[in-house]
Design a protein around this motif. Sequence first.
Motif, PDB file in Angstrom:
ATOM      1  N   GLY A   1      35.649  31.212  26.421  1.00  0.00           N
ATOM      2  CA  GLY A   1      34.677  32.192  26.877  1.00  0.00           C
ATOM      3  C   GLY A   1      33.307  31.823  26.356  1.00  0.00           C
ATOM      4  N   LEU A   2      32.333  32.655  26.618  1.00  0.00           N
ATOM      5  CA  LEU A   2      30.995  32.458  26.058  1.00  0.00           C
ATOM      6  C   LEU A   2      31.044  32.530  24.539  1.00  0.00           C
ATOM      7  CD1 LEU A   2      29.114  34.810  28.522  1.00  0.00           C
ATOM      8  CD2 LEU A   2      28.726  32.335  28.345  1.00  0.00           C
TER       9      LEU A   2
ATOM     10  N   ARG B   1      31.733  38.678  27.384  1.00  0.00           N
ATOM     11  CA  ARG B   1      30.601  38.691  28.314  1.00  0.00           C
ATOM     12  C   ARG B   1      29.848  40.015  28.256  1.00  0.00           C
ATOM     13  NH1 ARG B   1      31.003  37.137  34.784  1.00  0.00           N
ATOM     14  NH2 ARG B   1      28.765  37.142  35.218  1.00  0.00           N
ATOM     15  N   LYS B   2      30.564  41.107  28.085  1.00  0.00           N
ATOM     16  CA  LYS B   2      29.934  42.434  28.037  1.00  0.00           C
ATOM     17  C   LYS B   2      29.387  42.771  26.655  1.00  0.00           C
ATOM     18  CE  LYS B   2      32.736  44.493  31.726  1.00  0.00           C
ATOM     19  NZ  LYS B   2      33.760  45.529  32.044  1.00  0.00           N
TER      20      LYS B   2
ATOM     21  N   TYR C   1      30.072  31.049  35.858  1.00  0.00           N
ATOM     22  CA  TYR C   1      29.221  32.175  35.456  1.00  0.00           C
ATOM     23  C   TYR C   1      28.459  31.909  34.160  1.00  0.00           C
ATOM     24  CZ  TYR C   1      32.337  33.610  31.625  1.00  0.00           C
ATOM     25  OH  TYR C   1      33.044  33.663  30.455  1.00  0.00           O
ATOM     26  N   MET C   2      28.935  30.966  33.350  1.00  0.00           N
ATOM     27  CA  MET C   2      28.297  30.721  32.052  1.00  0.00           C
ATOM     28  C   MET C   2      26.870  30.201  32.189  1.00  0.00           C
ATOM     29  SD  MET C   2      31.344  29.276  29.610  1.00  0.00           S
ATOM     30  CE  MET C   2      32.882  30.195  29.426  1.00  0.00           C
TER      31      MET C   2
ATOM     32  N   GLU D   1      35.928  38.520  29.367  1.00  0.00           N
ATOM     33  CA  GLU D   1      35.052  39.548  29.913  1.00  0.00           C
ATOM     34  C   GLU D   1      34.543  40.486  28.824  1.00  0.00           C
ATOM     35  OE1 GLU D   1      32.840  41.423  32.864  1.00  0.00           O
ATOM     36  OE2 GLU D   1      33.841  39.463  32.778  1.00  0.00           O
TER      37      GLU D   1
ATOM     38  N   TYR E   1      23.995  32.425  31.294  1.00  0.00           N
ATOM     39  CA  TYR E   1      23.781  32.769  29.886  1.00  0.00           C
ATOM     40  C   TYR E   1      23.354  31.561  29.060  1.00  0.00           C
ATOM     41  CZ  TYR E   1      26.345  36.994  31.185  1.00  0.00           C
ATOM     42  OH  TYR E   1      26.746  38.167  31.788  1.00  0.00           O
TER      43      TYR E   1
END
Length: 505
Positions: free
Chosen positions: A369-370, A232-233, A447-448, A229, A451
């Motif tokens: 993660g991203l 992500r932010k 959720y990826m 997260e 992006y």
Amino acid sequence: MNPQEKKKSLKQNILESEKISRREAISTAGKVAISAVVAGVVAGVGGYLAGSAAAPGRTVTTTVTPPAKTVTVAPTAAAIPIRIWPHAKGYDKYRLENPKDVCAILNNMLAAMGANVKIDFSGTVEEAKLEKVIAAYKAKELPEILGAGHEWVGPFAEGGYIIPIDDYIEKYKLLLTDWFPYAWAWEAMRWKGKTYAVLQDTECRPLYWRRDVLKELGWSDADLDALPEKIRKGEWTMEDAISVAKEAMDKGLVKWGFYHRPTPGAQPMFVFYVQYGGKIGDPDTGKLIADKDAWLKTLELFYKLAVEEKVMPAMAGTSWRTVHTDFVNGRVLFWFGGSWHWAEYQHVAYHEKLGKVPEEWEWEHLGFGLVPAPTKGLEPATNTHPWAFMISSQAKNPEVAFLVAVLQTIPTFDVRHCIYGGKLPSRATTYSHPDFKKNKFLSSIVYMHEYTSVLFNHPKMPVYTRLAFETVTSVEKGEKKPDKAVEDLMSALRAEIGEEIIIRE
């Protein structure tokens, strides 16, 4: 794609699709599929038989003395061939198994209707590679369905190896009402305004890390759980990742801080490029785009990783086996991988003691993660590589081939491919399938898609990815500094792609 401008929450699409109950969804999908199959396959069979020497039955009269005798000859079932090259190796086995099972169901339906025809399915695990397609086309032996990355839609269409399927999409639109919710998925299947492919699957390209190594650096479970997260932010960037990688290497916990793919591709070359504001293609002109400034910044980042900070080796020439073995055995901290690798590590023996690793081991040792923003103020990102099922121009019955390509993506089939292969669905309703929802890994990467970027459909896109990779390699080896490398890249793009690429100085 700028996620802030074009983002349509996949979560919202999922919630909308969940308004249909599980029983209703299954019932609806079944009714739609069966009605379309009955209408489409019977129509296809009729057209096939109309041009076939094998008719439903024939009466032959023979002269016998005396008297005349009529003998009815039992008909021979006509066969509709469905041949496929799907690229179904290892964790992608359902690219072959799903179409095979669809054909088995269709054959049962045809038999139940008394139709004197059957589908003769055959396929190999091979991918529809360009040289293989050309050779088969010249020999008039192309299979009905060609499976390849979406970037081959343009080259195959230009070569006349595949056909547009827009008429079939309109005819069977009831089968496609729950199609993938992001517009880029259909765009990836098109070339010059026409649709040439059915979306077979999608995925994402996360940054993986070793939880166990980060724990040795003092990270708590809470720190590790919060990292996706923070990325992500935009609170945790590549600058932070490089700093942590240096620390892990200095303490002898890993041999290398980072690995990326050892062959041309999108991750992370085009991911960084898009993060720095680069555009890959222009939908209005159909041409590729090279933003010089974005490529310069991308090359500067690779130079920093490999030459200045020395946290990553030059990856070209490294075997894929070495890449995976080094990461799975903890010799590398960060790995720019793909969602399917999560499944691959469960199916392929990379671990030097455990062989194939159970998923519980992955949750304990790996995180993901991203791809972090290169610096504060930029966006995290990923890339997806939609897989395309294309109908060849030499298909004996293209309509039936189209139906097989579509039906093998209905949620029942789609979900097992996703779970076994670490892929994301081609159907919006698959996200609400109970088996998908209870899969922790897949549910945590949905959720990826908000992006993501996609390589541009163009016959020269493979050339673009090759030249970009060769340029990155020259920088990683220290053969060229970024400013020289970017000039050489622009020159190479002009020379090999010419007027089909827009160079933005």
